[in-house]
Design a protein around this motif. Structure first.
Motif, PDB file in Angstrom:
ATOM      1  N   VAL A  16      -0.838  15.016  -0.501  1.00 37.13           N
ATOM      2  CA  VAL A  16      -1.414  15.498  -1.755  1.00 37.13           C
ATOM      3  C   VAL A  16      -2.624  16.394  -1.507  1.00 37.13           C
ATOM      4  N   SER A  17      -3.029  17.077  -2.549  1.00 36.60           N
ATOM      5  CA  SER A  17      -4.327  17.737  -2.568  1.00 36.60           C
ATOM      6  C   SER A  17      -4.929  17.465  -3.938  1.00 36.60           C
ATOM      7  N   ALA A  18      -5.981  16.661  -3.940  1.00 40.42           N
ATOM      8  CA  ALA A  18      -6.651  16.357  -5.216  1.00 40.42           C
ATOM      9  C   ALA A  18      -7.270  17.631  -5.772  1.00 40.42           C
ATOM     10  N   LEU A  19      -7.722  18.494  -4.844  1.00 35.07           N
ATOM     11  CA  LEU A  19      -8.380  19.741  -5.233  1.00 35.07           C
ATOM     12  C   LEU A  19      -7.399  20.716  -5.871  1.00 35.07           C
ATOM     13  N   LYS A  20      -6.268  20.948  -5.207  1.00 38.26           N
ATOM     14  CA  LYS A  20      -5.267  21.906  -5.712  1.00 38.26           C
ATOM     15  C   LYS A  20      -4.258  21.245  -6.640  1.00 38.26           C
ATOM     16  N   ARG A  21      -4.394  19.940  -6.804  1.00 37.56           N
ATOM     17  CA  ARG A  21      -3.503  19.160  -7.683  1.00 37.56           C
ATOM     18  C   ARG A  21      -2.038  19.299  -7.274  1.00 37.56           C
ATOM     19  N   THR A  22      -1.787  19.140  -5.997  1.00 42.35           N
ATOM     20  CA  THR A  22      -0.403  19.153  -5.529  1.00 42.35           C
ATOM     21  C   THR A  22      -0.016  17.743  -5.064  1.00 42.35           C
ATOM     22  N   MET A  28       0.830  -1.208   0.000  1.00 44.66           N
ATOM     23  CA  MET A  28       0.000   0.000   0.000  1.00 44.66           C
ATOM     24  C   MET A  28       0.862   1.255   0.000  1.00 44.66           C
ATOM     25  N   ILE A  29       0.274   2.312  -0.554  1.00 45.35           N
ATOM     26  CA  ILE A  29       0.884   3.637  -0.492  1.00 45.35           C
ATOM     27  C   ILE A  29      -0.166   4.531   0.165  1.00 45.35           C
ATOM     28  N   ILE A  30       0.240   5.301   1.174  1.00 49.19           N
ATOM     29  CA  ILE A  30      -0.704   6.178   1.852  1.00 49.19           C
ATOM     30  C   ILE A  30      -0.682   7.556   1.180  1.00 49.19           C
ATOM     31  N   ALA A  31      -1.843   7.966   0.685  1.00 52.24           N
ATOM     32  CA  ALA A  31      -1.959   9.320   0.128  1.00 52.24           C
ATOM     33  C   ALA A  31      -2.693  10.176   1.161  1.00 52.24           C
ATOM     34  N   ILE A  32      -1.965  11.079   1.787  1.00 51.50           N
ATOM     35  CA  ILE A  32      -2.586  11.971   2.775  1.00 51.50           C
ATOM     36  C   ILE A  32      -3.153  13.157   1.995  1.00 51.50           C
ATOM     37  N   ASN A  33      -4.473  13.126   1.815  1.00 53.03           N
ATOM     38  CA  ASN A  33      -5.150  14.077   0.923  1.00 53.03           C
ATOM     39  C   ASN A  33      -5.691  15.287   1.706  1.00 53.03           C
ATOM     40  N   LYS A  34      -6.164  16.259   0.973  1.00 57.63           N
ATOM     41  CA  LYS A  34      -6.752  17.500   1.510  1.00 57.63           C
ATOM     42  C   LYS A  34      -5.741  18.296   2.335  1.00 57.63           C
ATOM     43  N   MET A  35      -4.474  18.294   1.874  1.00 54.51           N
ATOM     44  CA  MET A  35      -3.436  19.037   2.576  1.00 54.51           C
ATOM     45  C   MET A  35      -3.706  20.545   2.530  1.00 54.51           C
TER      46      MET A  35
END
Ligand code: GDP
Ligand code: MG
Length: 370
Positions: A222-228, A182-189
């Motif tokens: 990451v930020s899916a919203l800001k695409r970072t 697994m890879i953890i994507a910490i989103n909504k940064m």
């Protein structure tokens, strides 16, 4: 040879006994490795696992495994297949969309995309990554229950402002059970109250130790919203894929798995096939679940008609006799007579497995308990 033990059959097929037991359970038969199955069932299993059947005589079935195993020299690197899981509203769909947006080719073409249940993204290094776009662990476990382990890597999305939630833990457990990295994507940064440190610390409680905590699970903010952080996530997937040394032989008759299937008003039964090995070509004759067909046309995730699809490539296939189930295996066969034979045979055995009242049938087990 009227009957064979599951264990002996597994040995002759060079497969794990437990995998055969699982496959039998799927057909509605609860047997252990020490119990016997009849010839019909044995033949079905052999076909199911993609081996060749040699009919020595009408009553004798021998399993030919020669030529089925790919030689090391024939194996070529293949793209990783990635599934995204995580708690509701943590951004699975947003992340899938954002990652799709990073695709160089799709970007140039104006992002004309088509939902076929899976898509490929080209990385900056020129390699491909295949994403299954049905997020959530239901699809993942449903496929696994059918014996289809198509996922190589799981991305677990955790919203940094919400932290570890019940479905995050479920996703972690399913991934561990499947033995998939697994890879953890910490989103909504970008969000208020985002706390990546807390996410990492809380993951420890579930025996997920990320790199920053000196563990071996990769994590990325990451930020899916800001695409970072998306490029970094793609790099980590590529790195993980390299460690797995994913390979397949593209130069053989194709085998694959149904990702999703439906009856299309205009086009008839269509199925998205994820090729596991070999190359699927237009004109190929195949068996898929209890259906058969001939590849009339193939459409990729960009809506383009293609003539070929190699390992890890998802394509929508037209030309099926009916709608197969998600997780069903597809096998290319030499001719239409063989395809019909195998498909009818599978349908017949499945039917009998469902109706036969033997002490080992699943229905009986349940009615005995009632
Ligand atoms: P899913 O249920 O896991 O598929 O989550 P969605 O992708 O549907 O996202 C749930 C909500 O979170 C939506 O309102 C998104 O706009 C929002 N969201 C997703 N990613 C981000 C992000 O990186 N930052 C912020 N602030 N909101 C996000
Ligand atoms: Mg969603």
């Amino acid at each position: 040879p009227e009957a064979i033990t599951v264990g002996e059959l597994a040995k002759r097929m060079d497969e794990k006994g437990a995998d055969l037991v699982k496959s039998l359970f799927k057909m509605g038969m609860a047997v252990t490795v020490n119990q016997t199955v009849d010839q019909d069932t044995a033949e079905l299993l052999v076909t199911e696992f993609g081996h060749n059947i040699q009919r020595v005589s009408e009553s004798d079935v021998e399993i030919g495994i020669e030529g089925d195993e790919d030689k090391d020299a024939d194996l070529k690197p293949r793209p990783p297949v990635v599934t995204i899981m995580g708690h509701v509203d943590h951004g699975k769909t947003s992340l899938l969309d954002a990652l799709r947006g990073t695709d160089v080719v799709a970007g140039e073409a104006g992002g004309i995309t088509q939902h076929i249940g899976a898509y490929q993204v080209k990385t900056k290094e020129g390699t491909e990554i295949t994403f299954l776009d049905t997020p959530g662990h239901e699809a993942f476990t449903a496929m696994r229950a059918r014996g289809a382990n198509v996922t190589d890597i799981v991305i677990i999305v955790v919203a940094a402002n919400d932290g570890i939630m019940p479905q995050t833990i479920e996703a972690i457990n399913h991934t561990k059970a499947a033995g998939v990295p697994m890879i953890i994507a910490i989103n909504k940064m970008d969000a208020e109250g985002a706390d990546a440190k807390n996410v990492r610390a809380r993951l420890l409680e579930h025996e997920v130790v990320v790199e920053e905590m000196s563990g071996d699970v990769q994590d990325v903010e990451v930020s899916a919203l800001k695409r970072t952080g998306l490029d970094e996530l793609m790099e980590k997937i590529t790195l993980q894929a390299e460690l797995l040394e994913l390979k397949a032989n593209p130069d053989r008759a194709a085998e694959g798995t149904v990702i999703e299937a439906k009856l299309d008003k205009g086009r008839g039964p269509v199925a998205t096939i994820l090729v596991s090995r070999g190359t699927l070509k237009t004109g190929d004759i195949f068996v898929v679940g209890a259906e058969s067909g001939k590849v009339r046309a193939m459409v990729n995730d960009k809506g383009e008609q293609v003539k070929e699809a190699g390992p890890s490539v998802p394509v929508e296939v037209l030309g099926l006799s009916g709608v197969p189930g998600a997780g069903d295996p597809l096998t290319v066969v030499p001719d239409e007579a063989r395809a019909r034979e195998v498909a009818e045979y599978r349908a017949d055995v499945l039917q009998r497995a469902r109706t036969t009242q033997t002490p080992t049938s699943v229905e009986n087990m349940f009615s005995a308990m009632a």
